[in-house]
Each structure stands twice: as C-alpha cells, then as structure tokens.
Design an enzyme around this catalytic site. Structure first.
Site, PDB file in Angstrom:
ATOM      1  N   HIS A 105      -3.214   0.547   6.350  1.00 46.99           N
ATOM      2  CA  HIS A 105      -4.305   0.415   5.374  1.00 46.99           C
ATOM      3  C   HIS A 105      -5.160  -0.825   5.616  1.00 46.99           C
ATOM      4  O   HIS A 105      -5.429  -1.609   4.694  1.00 46.99           O
ATOM      5  CB  HIS A 105      -3.759   0.459   3.937  1.00 46.99           C
ATOM      6  CG  HIS A 105      -4.591   1.327   3.046  1.00 46.99           C
ATOM      7  ND1 HIS A 105      -5.369   0.852   2.036  1.00 46.99           N
ATOM      8  CD2 HIS A 105      -4.786   2.664   3.059  1.00 46.99           C
ATOM      9  CE1 HIS A 105      -5.997   1.846   1.437  1.00 46.99           C
ATOM     10  NE2 HIS A 105      -5.667   2.974   2.050  1.00 46.99           N
TER      11      HIS A 105
ATOM     12  N   TYR B  68       0.820  -1.219   0.000  1.00 45.08           N
ATOM     13  CA  TYR B  68       0.000   0.000   0.000  1.00 45.08           C
ATOM     14  C   TYR B  68       0.861   1.280   0.000  1.00 45.08           C
ATOM     15  O   TYR B  68       1.762   1.425   0.821  1.00 45.08           O
ATOM     16  CB  TYR B  68      -0.957   0.045   1.218  1.00 45.08           C
ATOM     17  CG  TYR B  68      -1.528   1.420   1.297  1.00 45.08           C
ATOM     18  CD1 TYR B  68      -2.464   1.838   0.351  1.00 45.08           C
ATOM     19  CD2 TYR B  68      -1.060   2.357   2.210  1.00 45.08           C
ATOM     20  CE1 TYR B  68      -2.921   3.133   0.334  1.00 45.08           C
ATOM     21  CE2 TYR B  68      -1.512   3.655   2.205  1.00 45.08           C
ATOM     22  CZ  TYR B  68      -2.452   4.030   1.256  1.00 45.08           C
ATOM     23  OH  TYR B  68      -2.885   5.320   1.226  1.00 45.08           O
TER      24      TYR B  68
HETATM   25  O1  KDG Z   1      -9.665   6.305  -2.027  1.00 47.54           O
HETATM   26  C1  KDG Z   1      -8.772   5.680  -1.174  1.00 47.54           C
HETATM   27  C2  KDG Z   1      -7.601   6.561  -0.819  1.00 47.54           C
HETATM   28  O2  KDG Z   1      -8.050   7.832  -0.501  1.00 47.54           O
HETATM   29  C3  KDG Z   1      -6.846   5.988   0.355  1.00 47.54           C
HETATM   30  O3  KDG Z   1      -6.320   4.764  -0.023  1.00 47.54           O
HETATM   31  C4  KDG Z   1      -5.756   6.926   0.807  1.00 47.54           C
HETATM   32  O4  KDG Z   1      -5.276   5.632   2.780  1.00 47.54           O
HETATM   33  C5  KDG Z   1      -5.246   6.685   2.183  1.00 47.54           C
HETATM   34  C6  KDG Z   1      -4.660   7.837   2.871  1.00 47.54           C
HETATM   35  O5  KDG Z   1      -4.309   7.689   4.027  1.00 47.54           O
HETATM   36  O6  KDG Z   1      -4.571   8.889   2.226  1.00 47.54           O
HETATM   37 MG    MG Z   2      -5.046   5.995   4.930  1.00 43.51          MG
END
Ligand code: KDG
Ligand code: MG
Length: 408
Positions: free
Chosen positions: A217, A160
């Site tokens: 995440h 992520y």
């Molecule tokens: O739409 C999903 C994203 O906004 C997200 O994955 C972003 O986790 C995220 C963050 O902390 O910005």
């Molecule tokens: Mg986030």
C-alpha cells in the site's frame, strides 16, 4: 437512435455506489458505475452538471466517438473524478450495445479465452495466528489465491488491510465512516523486520500451490522496497502490490535490479499515460487499473492490449467500493483478455447488494463465472435504491510516530 435522458443514483448498502442509467429512444437502457471511493459526490456532480446534458441526443452506439468527445472535450485531461464519470458513461454505452446485439459483452470483445476467471480474496488478522485462520477460511471455500495482511507486533496501530479486533478474520472491511479521517500510525522498520518471516511461515503452512499476494500500500521508499522484495523472494509470492508510491516510476528500476518478485501496480491510476512507462520498461508484471477509475471499458481495454504486448498480465482492482456493475464489466474483460492474470474480488454478494443489483454472475471455488445475459448482465432495482442515501466517509490518513504524514 438517440440518448434521451440519464439519471445518477448515489447510495447503497454500506457503500455510496454511484450508479448511472442512460435511457434511449428505443427503450433500451444502459448502466454504469462511477463510484470513486470516499469522493462519490464528485463524479456524480460531474455527470449531472456537465456530461449528461452534453450527451443527450447523441447516438449511443458510437461509444468510441462519445469517449473521445468526453476526453478531448474536457480540455483538462485525466484525473480520477473525470475518468470515473467518463467510465460510467462508457460502461452504460457498452451495456446498450450488448443489449442491441443480444450478446454478452465478452462476445463483442472476441469471445471467451477461459471458462472462468481466478479471483483472490482478502485474508486478514490482528496478528499472524488470526491471519492463518483467515487464510484457512478462504482456502476451505475453494479460493486458489489469497491476499494476506496482518498486524505487526509493536506497531502502534493495525496497519493496512488489517483487522483491528482479535478474532475478526472474515469479510474484513475498512471503516471509512465520518468525514474527518481516522489517523493510523506506521513504522517501516517494524514492518520490514517482521513481515518477510511471517510470509514465509504462511508459505510453510499452506504449501507450494496456494497463490499468496501481499499489498504494501505505497508505504516504502524505492530502496526499502528493493530490500523487502529481495527478502520475500523465498516466499514465491504471486505478487507484491504497490511497494512504493508509483509517481516516481523510474525508481522502480532499483527493485527490478535486486529482485525477481512479481510486482503489481496501478489501482490509483486513471489513464494509460500512467501505465505505459511501467509496462513498456517491464517494471511491473500485473496492471491493477479498474474500469471505474480508468475511463470505462474503452480505455481499460486499451491498457490491457498495451500490457499484452509486453507480457504484463491484468489484475483489476476489485475492492468493495466497486459496484457489481463495474465488477461485471471487468468480468467480461477477464474471460476475454488473452493476458488475464487474476481478479481481486471482495464478497459483494450480501442479500442487500444482490437485491439492488440482481444478476446471474456467480463465484464458485474461487472462480468467477460470467453471465450470458446480453450486455453487462446486471440489473439495477430502483425501488430498492430508494431506501439508500449518501453517507460521508474518508480514507484514513497515516502518520509516522513523530507525526510526519505518510502514505495511506
Ligand atoms: O479506496 C481505496 C481502496 O480501494 C484500497 O485501499 C484497496 O489497496 C486496496 C486494494 O488492493 O484493494
Ligand atoms: Mg491495493
């Protein structure tokens, strides 16, 4: 005073921003953002087909009553699509209110509690070396806080918030293009073994003052999250974000029993009813909602006030999917909120984005300074908007190596 009409625009430079413009019989108009990342056409249709016809003729100054009218009137409550649509109307009504009062919005909330709001940037790297370069890139620009994500050796795909390409360390943006989701492969064991030591190396390299944030995440189980939080304690993180999927809220007690690492949760929440248990039981330290998905300024401000009662600070979501309109709404709340913590901020200031949404808000040395223009302090250039249209996209999906579906 009456609402006479409203229009919805979908599109933007590299993003499907959903922009609402509400017109009144006195020539004053308001702007709102209903961008629900990768599901943008849905709040747009909710606005066009149901909500705009229902608010025409109402007095735009009664933003509280209109919020209740939308929320209670829907019968089927909450949900990100509805709350993003209500949020856009609410932002636009506050914009109108500020313009009528000839005051920037923060003045209507109670004035400034600070001169500017600290923001954090996203540092990223295909590996730890690249991540160090990326952090240095942001530190050199004056950022005091940086979210850090890097590739994990042996992980089949990047993970992520991680660049897929070696050397790609600036302005990293996830590729959401195409309606069919890209598949990523996740390995919890490798992550848990590698990341705590990587975070410690970052702390050693950048010293005690840099605020370091990390986003899991939603990928760990409650027991794994507790073990991970305990392992990263010596890093002195500013926050650990979304350690678990937060539907099972009582499970977070396990993390609290094992660690004092500050926890930030809430970017996928859209209602105070998803936040109150975590806030009242002191299971989090930062609440991550956004004015876009959480029903606009009226509802987000209620969440901020509840959080303040329990020493929970704000850390509004600020991924690039939010347009400069909702980022401005958050900026006004950020300079006012007595319990402000930090603001996530990804560089929106491309020339194309500035041309579409001109404003005097600005970022300097990792601090966001809010404009003194009346209302939200953002314009929307409709001539510029004419060149953009909707492009379908999707979040990636995540599977384990054996094919089991996991959390993105
Ligand atoms: O739409 C999903 C994203 O906004 C997200 O994955 C972003 O986790 C995220 C963050 O902390 O910005
Ligand atoms: Mg986030």
């Amino acid at each position: 005073m009456k609402i006479t009409d409203a229009k919805v625009f979908v599109g933007g430079p590299g993003k499907n921003y959903v922009t609402l413009k509400i017109m009144t019989d006195q020539g004053v108009y308001g702007l709102g953002d209903a961008t629900l990342n990768n599901r943008e056409t849905l709040p747009a249709a909710y606005l066009t087909d149901y909500l705009i016809p229902a608010i025409i003729g109402m007095d735009p100054r009664n933003s509280e009553d209109i919020w209740q009218y939308l929320y209670r009137g829907a019968y089927f409550r909450k949900g990100p699509i509805a709350m993003a649509a209500f949020g856009a109307i609410d932002m636009a009504l506050w914009d109108i209110k500020g313009k009528l009062a000839n005051m920037p919005l923060y003045q209507l909330f109670g004035g400034k509690s600070r001169k500017a709001a600290m923001v954090y940037a996203h540092a990223t790297g295909a590996d730890l070396d690249d991540l160090m370069t990326s952090i240095q890139f942001y530190v050199d620009q004056g950022y005091k806080a940086v979210r850090v994500q890097c590739g994990i050796p042996g992980m089949p795909t990047a993970g992520y918030g991680v660049s897929e390409t070696k050397g790609d360390v600036e302005n990293y943006i996830t590729d959401f293009s195409g309606i069919k989701p890209k598949v990523e492969i996740w390995d919890t064991g490798r992550y848990m073994r590698y990341m705590p030591d990587a975070l410690l190396q970052i702390r050693d390299r950048f010293g005690p003052d840099l605020k370091i944030l990390h986003d899991v995440h939603h990928r760990l189980t409650p027991r794994e999250a507790a073990a991970f939080a305990k392992a990263v304690e010596p890093v002195d993180l500013f926050w650990l974000e979304d350690p678990t999927p937060a539907e099972d809220q009582d499970a977070l007690k396990m993390l609290r029993q094992h660690s004092t690492v500050p926890v930030a949760i809430g970017e996928v929440f859209n209602s105070i009813w998803e936040c109150n248990n975590l806030i009242e039981q002191n299971l989090i330290d930062f609440i991550r909602v956004s004015v876009t998905y959480a029903g606009g300024i009226t509802h987000a401000k209620r969440i901020v006030d509840l959080a303040g009662l329990h020493n929970v600070r704000t850390g509004f979501h600020g991924a690039p999917s939010h347009s400069p309109i909702s980022m401005a709404a958050q900026a006004h709340l950020n300079v006012w909120a007595p319990n402000f913590g930090i603001q996530e901020y990804l560089v929106l200031g491309t020339p194309e984005c500035d041309a579409l949404f001109p404003s005097d808000h600005y970022l300097e040395n990792g601090m966001f300074y809010v404009s003194d223009a009346p209302g939200l302090g953002v314009e929307f250039n409709e001539d510029e908007a004419a060149q953009y249209s909707y492009k379908a996209g999707s979040h990636p999906i995540v599977r384990l190596e054996d094919g089991t579906m996991w959390d993105y």
